[in-house]
Structure formats: structure tokens, C-alpha cells
Design an enzyme around this catalytic site. Sequence first.
Site, PDB file in Angstrom:
ATOM      1  N   ASN A  81       1.750   8.826   1.503  1.00 17.89           N
ATOM      2  CA  ASN A  81       0.559   7.994   1.589  1.00 17.89           C
ATOM      3  C   ASN A  81       0.150   7.397   0.249  1.00 17.89           C
ATOM      4  OD1 ASN A  81      -2.337   7.253   2.613  1.00 17.89           O
ATOM      5  ND2 ASN A  81      -2.660   8.646   0.882  1.00 17.89           N
ATOM      6  N   TYR A 147       2.273  -5.668  -4.366  1.00 19.28           N
ATOM      7  CA  TYR A 147       1.880  -4.658  -3.378  1.00 19.28           C
ATOM      8  C   TYR A 147       2.556  -4.951  -2.037  1.00 19.28           C
ATOM      9  CZ  TYR A 147      -1.123  -1.888  -0.295  1.00 19.28           C
ATOM     10  OH  TYR A 147      -1.585  -0.995   0.640  1.00 19.28           O
ATOM     11  N   ALA A 149       5.249  -6.623  -1.466  1.00 20.58           N
ATOM     12  CA  ALA A 149       6.699  -6.410  -1.576  1.00 20.58           C
ATOM     13  C   ALA A 149       7.052  -4.933  -1.468  1.00 20.58           C
ATOM     14  CB  ALA A 149       7.211  -6.987  -2.894  1.00 20.58           C
ATOM     15  N   LYS A 151       5.350  -2.609   0.106  1.00 17.56           N
ATOM     16  CA  LYS A 151       5.118  -2.138   1.471  1.00 17.56           C
ATOM     17  C   LYS A 151       6.170  -2.694   2.428  1.00 17.56           C
ATOM     18  CE  LYS A 151       1.588   0.437   0.578  1.00 17.56           C
ATOM     19  NZ  LYS A 151       1.686   1.920   0.709  1.00 17.56           N
TER      20      LYS A 151
END
Length: 239
Positions: A81, A147, A149, A151
Site C-alpha cells: 500500500n 505517480y 506511471a 501505478k
Amino acid sequence: MEIRGKLALVTGGSDGIGREIALQLQGSGADVIVTGRSPDKLQAMAALGFGTIAGDLSTAAGVDAVVDGVAGKPLAILVNNAGVGSDYELDEPATLDSAAHCIRTNLDAPIALCTRLLPVLRAQPEAAIVNVTSGLAIAPRAGGSIYCATKAGLRSYTQAIRHLLKDSNVHVIEALPPVVETNMTAGRSGKKMSAHDCAAEIVAGIRSNKREVNAGMVKLLQTLHSISPALARRIMIGF
């Protein structure tokens, strides 16, 4: 899967979505270890009965600390996470350090933890890997290119290892949150899902062995993307 009695590890579990996932897994009867960077937040989680591991997952030492922290334990649920944003600007080379930090935390660390902790997950009667990506993994927005990219990369990796592990005891889940009310999104306007509600959907997905958990408004984005990927991209790029 049956959550009660399982040992779970939640990275970034001392704040935001991760903290809510940890609390709800604990409430379902799991033993939970959380990782984080803030001593104060980890101390607060320890006071609630959680195991804690301090470590910055953007570093090799931080990843080592997490792996060492669960060594010899019957880990059955791995929730990747932990995530950070990036201050990257296309025409500012000085922001490449921020971009690299984001890539190491959001993509490199989950890959390393999946790889290094897979043997202990395989050793359990049933186990789960939960990789938390984002609705932005489906269609990016221009204001968060690095960010998005990371994910999208984690989404692709998750789909690939799900196939590789399809005949094993390790179930692979991708969780795709929308914009959630956390410290990372503080200051952003617009509708946000609560961390509690987002975590509730993720934990329900673990319990029911879902392949994907499209939380909140991501359900609508997935539907739109299935009809017209180009339209979904046009809408999200300026979001």
C-alpha cells in the site's frame, strides 16, 4: 479467503488508506504488522496492538528491514500500500530526484517485496498479495505523470504475476482507489472517498478473493474505459 487467524503485512500502514486497511484486517481477526516512516505514528499503532516495522521503502535498507521484520513468521497476506507523490516537472531536471523517489517507493519496493516474500506466502495453506494501484493506472492525468506511471507499471506487474501464480495458493488482487481523503490529497478540491470506506471495499475484496477491487468512482471509470478507452483518457488527462 478466511482472514481470521492470518498474519498480514500492510506497508504504509500507519496512516491513510493503509491504516484503515490494517484496522479493518485486525477487526476481522487477523494479526497485522504495519510499516511506516514516522516513529510517532508507528508508536500509536503499536499501542493499538499492531506489530510495527520502521523503514523507508524508497531505500534498499528499508526493504531489507521489512523482509527481516517478518522473517520466520507465517505471513499470509501482503498488502503493498505504501505510496508517495512526486514533485516532478517536465522542464525542471532538479525534480528528477523526486521522480526517482516516487518510482522506488511505488513500483520498485512492491516488486521487491512480492519477490522476496513469495516463498513464505507459498508456504501457507492460502495467501494473498494485494497491490494498491490507483484509478490513475487506468487513465493518467497530466499533473501527476510520474505517480501515474508508477501505478500503471504496478498494475501491469500485478496482472502478469497473477497469471504466473494462477495455479498456486497465492491469490493476487489489485486494489484501485479513487481520490481518497488522506494527507497526500490534502488541499485538493473535489469529491474524495473516505479512507475508511475505501479500505472497507479492499478488505471485502480480500475476503471474497476478487481479482480487482475498483473502489468508489473507479467503478465508473472502469465502465467508461471498457466502452471507450480514448474517451476515458481524454477525461482523465486534465483531471
